[in-house]
Scaffold this motif. Structure first.
Motif, mmCIF file in Angstrom:
data_model
loop_
_atom_site.group_PDB
_atom_site.id
_atom_site.type_symbol
_atom_site.label_atom_id
_atom_site.label_comp_id
_atom_site.label_asym_id
_atom_site.label_seq_id
_atom_site.Cartn_x
_atom_site.Cartn_y
_atom_site.Cartn_z
ATOM 1 N N ARG A 90 -7.759 -1.252 1.071
ATOM 2 C CA ARG A 90 -9.419 -1.652 1.792
ATOM 3 C C ARG A 90 -10.028 -1.863 0.838
ATOM 4 O O ARG A 90 -10.599 -2.451 0.557
ATOM 5 C CB ARG A 90 -9.402 -0.611 2.627
ATOM 6 C CG ARG A 90 -8.673 -1.355 3.679
ATOM 7 C CD ARG A 90 -9.177 0.159 5.122
ATOM 8 N NE ARG A 90 -9.382 1.404 5.099
ATOM 9 C CZ ARG A 90 -8.261 2.163 5.213
ATOM 10 N NH1 ARG A 90 -7.446 1.698 6.641
ATOM 11 N NH2 ARG A 90 -8.353 3.229 5.223
ATOM 12 N N PHE B 172 2.758 1.536 3.288
ATOM 13 C CA PHE B 172 1.697 2.309 2.935
ATOM 14 C C PHE B 172 0.898 4.039 3.050
ATOM 15 O O PHE B 172 1.018 4.404 4.446
ATOM 16 C CB PHE B 172 -0.011 1.329 2.602
ATOM 17 C CG PHE B 172 0.324 -0.166 2.165
ATOM 18 C CD1 PHE B 172 0.722 0.488 0.951
ATOM 19 C CD2 PHE B 172 0.280 -0.530 2.910
ATOM 20 C CE1 PHE B 172 0.570 -0.805 -0.343
ATOM 21 C CE2 PHE B 172 0.005 -2.320 1.894
ATOM 22 C CZ PHE B 172 0.416 -1.733 0.970
ATOM 23 N N SER B 173 0.725 4.368 2.060
ATOM 24 C CA SER B 173 0.597 6.146 2.865
ATOM 25 C C SER B 173 -1.253 5.702 3.244
ATOM 26 O O SER B 173 -1.359 5.393 2.828
ATOM 27 C CB SER B 173 0.769 7.168 1.373
ATOM 28 O OG SER B 173 0.098 6.820 0.251
ATOM 29 N N SER B 174 -1.841 6.993 3.897
ATOM 30 C CA SER B 174 -3.045 6.744 4.358
ATOM 31 C C SER B 174 -3.552 6.724 3.054
ATOM 32 O O SER B 174 -5.004 6.480 2.773
ATOM 33 C CB SER B 174 -3.473 8.097 4.466
ATOM 34 O OG SER B 174 -3.379 9.260 3.655
ATOM 35 N N ARG B 175 -3.737 7.114 1.594
ATOM 36 C CA ARG B 175 -4.581 7.319 0.523
ATOM 37 C C ARG B 175 -4.389 5.719 0.049
ATOM 38 O O ARG B 175 -5.399 4.882 -0.416
ATOM 39 C CB ARG B 175 -3.757 8.152 -0.467
ATOM 40 C CG ARG B 175 -4.548 8.180 -1.862
ATOM 41 C CD ARG B 175 -4.009 9.059 -2.966
ATOM 42 N NE ARG B 175 -4.504 10.323 -1.965
ATOM 43 C CZ ARG B 175 -4.487 12.078 -2.738
ATOM 44 N NH1 ARG B 175 -4.237 11.893 -4.441
ATOM 45 N NH2 ARG B 175 -4.791 12.766 -1.977
ATOM 46 N N GLU B 176 -2.821 5.150 -0.038
ATOM 47 C CA GLU B 176 -2.628 4.227 -0.712
ATOM 48 C C GLU B 176 -3.763 3.059 0.652
ATOM 49 O O GLU B 176 -4.240 1.890 0.093
ATOM 50 C CB GLU B 176 -1.886 2.919 -0.304
ATOM 51 C CG GLU B 176 -0.468 4.314 -1.500
ATOM 52 C CD GLU B 176 1.068 3.841 -1.237
ATOM 53 O OE1 GLU B 176 2.306 3.839 -2.631
ATOM 54 O OE2 GLU B 176 1.350 3.872 -0.416
ATOM 55 N N MET B 177 -3.632 2.921 1.660
ATOM 56 C CA MET B 177 -4.052 1.795 2.443
ATOM 57 C C MET B 177 -5.855 2.398 2.601
ATOM 58 O O MET B 177 -6.190 1.030 1.953
ATOM 59 C CB MET B 177 -4.135 2.509 3.681
ATOM 60 C CG MET B 177 -4.263 1.191 4.857
ATOM 61 S SD MET B 177 -3.216 -0.196 4.437
ATOM 62 C CE MET B 177 -4.176 -0.891 4.834
ATOM 63 N N GLU B 178 -5.792 3.576 2.184
ATOM 64 C CA GLU B 178 -7.688 3.280 1.696
ATOM 65 C C GLU B 178 -7.845 2.610 0.448
ATOM 66 O O GLU B 178 -8.484 2.073 -0.105
ATOM 67 C CB GLU B 178 -7.585 4.630 0.962
ATOM 68 C CG GLU B 178 -9.562 5.002 1.117
ATOM 69 C CD GLU B 178 -9.222 6.996 0.867
ATOM 70 O OE1 GLU B 178 -10.610 6.615 0.218
ATOM 71 O OE2 GLU B 178 -8.908 7.180 1.168
ATOM 72 N N LYS B 179 -7.204 2.350 -0.991
ATOM 73 C CA LYS B 179 -7.178 2.420 -1.824
ATOM 74 C C LYS B 179 -6.836 0.848 -1.818
ATOM 75 O O LYS B 179 -7.586 -0.666 -2.139
ATOM 76 C CB LYS B 179 -6.331 2.323 -3.101
ATOM 77 C CG LYS B 179 -5.823 1.747 -4.202
ATOM 78 C CD LYS B 179 -7.583 2.514 -4.815
ATOM 79 C CE LYS B 179 -7.407 1.999 -5.890
ATOM 80 N NZ LYS B 179 -8.939 1.531 -6.313
#
Length: 328
Positions: free
Chosen positions: A269, A260-267
């Motif tokens: 969560r 996951f990208s950092s943006r995907e990981m935020e989503k």
């Protein structure tokens, strides 16, 4: 606590719709033996990854393939249809399978503007008509006025309104129907919605006291690490659905290798607020807490993961820790 199932007949990549329906049947039979209360199928249109576009047809098949549990819709997209015709459909189901039909209805548009027009044969129907349609549906089910919906049934199917806001809860309360809250879609509004429903409920011909449940994503496994690994395919699926890229479940190998990208990981969560992922003990603890918050004793479980055997085990582990008499 009572446990039930919502199944979307989601197609895994490389799989055909027939296989997805076969898995839906297997899951219904499996969860019935485990002691689950009801089994609902969803309605989706114009999507390559969810095979269940005709819940009434699928309900009839599932009821034939099971023996005891309630089978229903989660839910029929009422704004696109005639309340009279829906009443007829579910009276036929209740006649064929006495006491086993649940009529879940939702206000969802069913997809894009073009999809809605296809469903209504070009007629532009207002979503604001939903409360009136619910009232009409009740009249036709209970034979209270005018044109009668046949066949006659001694006990019409129970209406459940599906909602993700306090507005849907109020429609259910004002019309005296049962109510399902979609925690798996929008967890933030749940407490207010259920409080409004229980506090404002008005008895009706079909229901004398409030009856509610809550639908939530659950992935259960013997260890937290394994549950996280299995849930990754569901995490990816939710990302792809929200982007409108693909509504099929990713293959297990694809999920395991995905970074996951950092943006995907935020989503991811953020999406995990819609789910419980963990061991049987953790899932039980969190469901019991939500039961207190929401004031309900029934949860509808939805699990969309790559491996069907992992899915079956998740439902079995959950039953083993929460349902009396379930097998470990």
């Amino acid at each position: 606590m009572k446990l039930s199932v919502l199944d979307q007949s989601v197609i895994t990549k490389g799989q055909e719709a027939k296989a997805a329906f076969e898995e839906t049947v297997r899951l219904a039979q499996f969860t019935e033996e485990l002691g689950y209360t009801r089994f609902w199928v969803a309605e989706h249109h114009n999507t390559n990854g969810m095979a269940g576009s005709a819940p009434q047809v699928l309900i009839s098949h599932l009821a034939t393939m099971t023996e005891r549990m309630k089978i229903g819709s989660g839910g029929v997209l009422l704004p696109q249809y005639s309340p009279y015709k829906i009443a007829e459909d579910f009276k036929v189901l209740q006649t064929l399978f006495p006491g086993r039909s649940d009529l879940g209805v939702g206000r969802s548009p069913g997809g894009s503007y073009e999809t809605r027009l296809a469903l209504t044969d070009g007629l532009k129907k207002s979503m604001n008509e939903f409360p009136r349609q619910v009232e009409r549906l009740q009249h036709f089910l209970h034979g209270e006025q005018g044109v009668k919906a046949y066949p006659f049934v001694e006990t019409p199917p129970e209406i459940w309104i599906l909602g993700i806001t306090h507005r849907g809860a109020r429609v259910a309360a004002e019309n005296g129907t049962a109510f399902t809250y979609g925690h798996f879609i929008h967890p933030a509004n749940g407490k207010k919605a259920l409080d409004d429903y229980h506090n404002q409920f008005r008895p009706s011909t079909g229901l004398k006291s409030p009856h509610s449940n809550v639908c939530i994503f659950v992935v259960c496994a013997p260890t937290q690490e394994e549950a996280e690994q299995i849930a990754k395919s569901q995490d990816i699926w939710l990302l792809e659905v929200e982007r409108g890229i693909d509504t099929r479940i990713p293959l297990k190998e694809e999920a395991e290798s995905r970074i996951f990208s950092s943006r995907e990981m935020e989503k991811v969560r953020e999406n995990r607020k819609r789910a419980i992922v963990g061991t049987p003990e953790k899932v039980k603890e969190e469901l019991l807490l939500l039961s207190e918050i929401y004031g309900t004793d029934e949860f509808m479980i939805i699990t969309n993961v790559s491996d069907f055997e992992d899915k079956l085990r998740s439902f079995k582990l959950l039953a083993g820790t929460l349902l009396n008499g379930a097998q470990d």
